[in-house]
Scaffold this motif. Sequence first.
Motif, PDB file in Angstrom:
ATOM      1  N   THR A  61      -8.214  10.560   2.704  1.00 29.91           N
ATOM      2  CA  THR A  61      -7.435  11.215   3.755  1.00 29.91           C
ATOM      3  C   THR A  61      -5.945  10.893   3.579  1.00 29.91           C
ATOM      4  O   THR A  61      -5.588   9.829   3.065  1.00 29.91           O
ATOM      5  CB  THR A  61      -7.909  10.743   5.150  1.00 29.91           C
ATOM      6  N   PHE A  62      -5.116  11.845   4.015  1.00 29.67           N
ATOM      7  CA  PHE A  62      -3.663  11.678   3.953  1.00 29.67           C
ATOM      8  C   PHE A  62      -3.072  11.819   5.344  1.00 29.67           C
ATOM      9  O   PHE A  62      -3.588  12.581   6.167  1.00 29.67           O
ATOM     10  CB  PHE A  62      -3.017  12.772   3.090  1.00 29.67           C
ATOM     11  N   ALA A  63      -1.962  11.113   5.581  1.00 33.26           N
ATOM     12  CA  ALA A  63      -1.149  11.367   6.769  1.00 33.26           C
ATOM     13  C   ALA A  63      -0.073  12.387   6.364  1.00 33.26           C
ATOM     14  O   ALA A  63      -0.182  13.023   5.301  1.00 33.26           O
ATOM     15  CB  ALA A  63      -0.531  10.052   7.246  1.00 33.26           C
ATOM     16  N   THR A  64       0.958  12.533   7.188  1.00 28.79           N
ATOM     17  CA  THR A  64       2.016  13.508   6.850  1.00 28.79           C
ATOM     18  C   THR A  64       3.382  12.820   6.735  1.00 28.79           C
ATOM     19  O   THR A  64       4.409  13.473   6.747  1.00 28.79           O
ATOM     20  CB  THR A  64       2.111  14.613   7.933  1.00 28.79           C
ATOM     21  N   ASP A  65       3.398  11.489   6.637  1.00 30.35           N
ATOM     22  CA  ASP A  65       4.669  10.774   6.566  1.00 30.35           C
ATOM     23  C   ASP A  65       5.196  10.709   5.119  1.00 30.35           C
ATOM     24  O   ASP A  65       4.593  11.245   4.200  1.00 30.35           O
ATOM     25  CB  ASP A  65       4.527   9.360   7.168  1.00 30.35           C
ATOM     26  N   ARG A  66       6.315  10.016   4.919  1.00 26.79           N
ATOM     27  CA  ARG A  66       6.923  10.022   3.574  1.00 26.79           C
ATOM     28  C   ARG A  66       6.072   9.241   2.570  1.00 26.79           C
ATOM     29  O   ARG A  66       6.074   9.541   1.378  1.00 26.79           O
ATOM     30  CB  ARG A  66       8.367   9.567   3.612  1.00 26.79           C
ATOM     31  N   GLU A  67       5.318   8.255   3.068  1.00 25.72           N
ATOM     32  CA  GLU A  67       4.423   7.516   2.164  1.00 25.72           C
ATOM     33  C   GLU A  67       3.350   8.462   1.611  1.00 25.72           C
ATOM     34  O   GLU A  67       2.962   8.381   0.440  1.00 25.72           O
ATOM     35  CB  GLU A  67       3.742   6.350   2.901  1.00 25.72           C
ATOM     36  N   ALA A  68       2.884   9.379   2.477  1.00 26.92           N
ATOM     37  CA  ALA A  68       1.854  10.340   2.027  1.00 26.92           C
ATOM     38  C   ALA A  68       2.437  11.274   0.970  1.00 26.92           C
ATOM     39  O   ALA A  68       1.766  11.603  -0.028  1.00 26.92           O
ATOM     40  CB  ALA A  68       1.331  11.134   3.218  1.00 26.92           C
ATOM     41  N   GLU A  69       3.687  11.692   1.158  1.00 33.05           N
ATOM     42  CA  GLU A  69       4.334  12.565   0.165  1.00 33.05           C
ATOM     43  C   GLU A  69       4.445  11.827  -1.168  1.00 33.05           C
ATOM     44  O   GLU A  69       4.198  12.382  -2.239  1.00 33.05           O
ATOM     45  CB  GLU A  69       5.733  13.008   0.642  1.00 33.05           C
ATOM     46  N   PHE A  70       4.821  10.546  -1.081  1.00 32.19           N
ATOM     47  CA  PHE A  70       4.916   9.715  -2.285  1.00 32.19           C
ATOM     48  C   PHE A  70       3.556   9.687  -3.003  1.00 32.19           C
ATOM     49  O   PHE A  70       3.463   9.895  -4.219  1.00 32.19           O
ATOM     50  CB  PHE A  70       5.364   8.299  -1.875  1.00 32.19           C
ATOM     51  N   LEU A  71       2.493   9.464  -2.251  1.00 28.15           N
ATOM     52  CA  LEU A  71       1.160   9.360  -2.868  1.00 28.15           C
ATOM     53  C   LEU A  71       0.737  10.678  -3.515  1.00 28.15           C
ATOM     54  O   LEU A  71       0.182  10.686  -4.618  1.00 28.15           O
ATOM     55  CB  LEU A  71       0.120   8.931  -1.823  1.00 28.15           C
ATOM     56  N   LYS A  72       1.021  11.784  -2.837  1.00 31.86           N
ATOM     57  CA  LYS A  72       0.643  13.088  -3.401  1.00 31.86           C
ATOM     58  C   LYS A  72       1.369  13.332  -4.728  1.00 31.86           C
ATOM     59  O   LYS A  72       0.794  13.845  -5.678  1.00 31.86           O
ATOM     60  CB  LYS A  72       0.945  14.211  -2.405  1.00 31.86           C
ATOM     61  N   GLU A  73       2.661  12.948  -4.767  1.00 32.15           N
ATOM     62  CA  GLU A  73       3.423  13.102  -6.024  1.00 32.15           C
ATOM     63  C   GLU A  73       2.810  12.256  -7.137  1.00 32.15           C
ATOM     64  O   GLU A  73       2.729  12.677  -8.286  1.00 32.15           O
ATOM     65  CB  GLU A  73       4.871  12.642  -5.823  1.00 32.15           C
ATOM     66  N   VAL A  74       2.383  11.048  -6.759  1.00 27.38           N
ATOM     67  CA  VAL A  74       1.793  10.158  -7.772  1.00 27.38           C
ATOM     68  C   VAL A  74       0.504  10.766  -8.331  1.00 27.38           C
ATOM     69  O   VAL A  74       0.292  10.801  -9.544  1.00 27.38           O
ATOM     70  CB  VAL A  74       1.525   8.753  -7.181  1.00 27.38           C
ATOM     71  N   THR A  87      -6.028  16.163   5.415  1.00 32.00           N
ATOM     72  CA  THR A  87      -4.757  15.677   5.961  1.00 32.00           C
ATOM     73  C   THR A  87      -4.835  15.607   7.481  1.00 32.00           C
ATOM     74  O   THR A  87      -5.269  16.559   8.125  1.00 32.00           O
ATOM     75  CB  THR A  87      -3.604  16.612   5.535  1.00 32.00           C
ATOM     76  N   TYR A  88      -4.425  14.466   8.029  1.00 36.92           N
ATOM     77  CA  TYR A  88      -4.381  14.294   9.491  1.00 36.92           C
ATOM     78  C   TYR A  88      -2.942  14.444   9.950  1.00 36.92           C
ATOM     79  O   TYR A  88      -2.053  13.744   9.470  1.00 36.92           O
ATOM     80  CB  TYR A  88      -4.923  12.915   9.877  1.00 36.92           C
ATOM     81  N   PRO A 118      -8.282   7.066   9.626  1.00 35.08           N
ATOM     82  CA  PRO A 118      -9.464   7.944   9.625  1.00 35.08           C
ATOM     83  C   PRO A 118     -10.030   8.104   8.204  1.00 35.08           C
ATOM     84  O   PRO A 118      -9.320   8.523   7.300  1.00 35.08           O
ATOM     85  CB  PRO A 118      -8.913   9.271  10.148  1.00 35.08           C
ATOM     86  N   GLU A 119     -11.269   7.752   8.046  1.00 33.49           N
ATOM     87  CA  GLU A 119     -11.911   7.823   6.726  1.00 33.49           C
ATOM     88  C   GLU A 119     -12.493   9.225   6.492  1.00 33.49           C
ATOM     89  O   GLU A 119     -12.654   9.999   7.437  1.00 33.49           O
ATOM     90  CB  GLU A 119     -13.075   6.821   6.654  1.00 33.49           C
TER      91      GLU A 119
END
Length: 308
Positions: A61-74, A87-88, A118-119
């Motif tokens: 699961t992903f959130a919508t914050d900047r850490e989530a954007e970082f992870l998606k790029e990775v 995505t939550y 949330p898993e």
Amino acid sequence: MSKRILVVGLACADIISVVQDYPEEDSDQRVLDYYWQRGGNAANTSCVLSLLGARSEFLGTFATDREAEFLKEVFQKYNVITENCVTYTDGVKTPTSIVITNSKNGSRTILHHGKNWPEIKPEHFKNLDLTQYKWIHFEGRPSCDDIKDMLLWIDEYNKTVDKDARIRTSLEIEKTTRIGLDNLFNTADTLFVSKDYVKSRGYNTKEEGVQKLSVKCREGSEIICPWGEEGAVAMGTDGILHSSPAFSPKLSPGQNMETLAAGDTFNAAFILSRSKGQSLNEALTFGCQVAGSKCGMKGIDGLDTFKS
Ligand code: ADP
Ligand code: FRU
């Protein structure tokens, strides 16, 4: 196109400081290095699988914050498929780990925050087209009942297809406090148990751990226990104890060890080797070689030298 290896579990942001000396409480010191990295056992394992040449998918699961954007790029950079992730949007914060890496010995101290995360739920999982996968690995998250439900779903699917098309399953039992995981030993084909887990259940060595815990596993399965600098052991259907030593990384003068994600790397290399039909011994040795090599590098990028 070859079938995918799916890894289900956590992606978090690792915020890493490399220190000269392990800090004293309430001290003020300068660090040698600082960086963000993808973290979470499942995220790490899926990225290593991709580097090793597998078609790898992460499900989490992903959130919508900047850490989530970082992870998606990775994930994109590592060519890991994330198309089935959920995505939550309701304000949850991406889990983070503050990691202190000690340059003297490579130890990693992890301060993790993942409250109310949330898993992945069985209802998400049951939307997957299972014909696409040859292996599905689960990180032993706190949602133990849901993990069991998803593994049973795969068992049911496997009953409907030819032997060659069956999906092999694996489960990592790492955290000692997730007692619900104690009941999941008979739900997967491959069990990875951690040193901490084995010790917490009263066994003193990796050999004793796999021997005693193998009784809880289902017929035809195998149990693996990586043990840091001592390498790893496994027991399969033959009831024989297999082992591999650790492979110390080659360090150039002044270079640091870094053990962060060594276990996740071991799991990835082991799974890849077994998914290709290699023997338990070959997979154990490959797991230790790749994980040992990871300990001699910053992050995981250099592992593509093992690509096949
Ligand atoms: P983690 O603590 O990351 O879950 P482990 O300590 O269980 O991982 O180690 C996983 C594997 O990584 C081991 O089986 C070993 O092959 C390798 N490994 C870990 N630490 C070292 C080390 N210091 N030197 C060489 N290999 C290591
Ligand atoms: C390493 C790791 C880190 C993460 C932590 C979570 O195995 O996945 O990347 O911060 O464990 O427990």
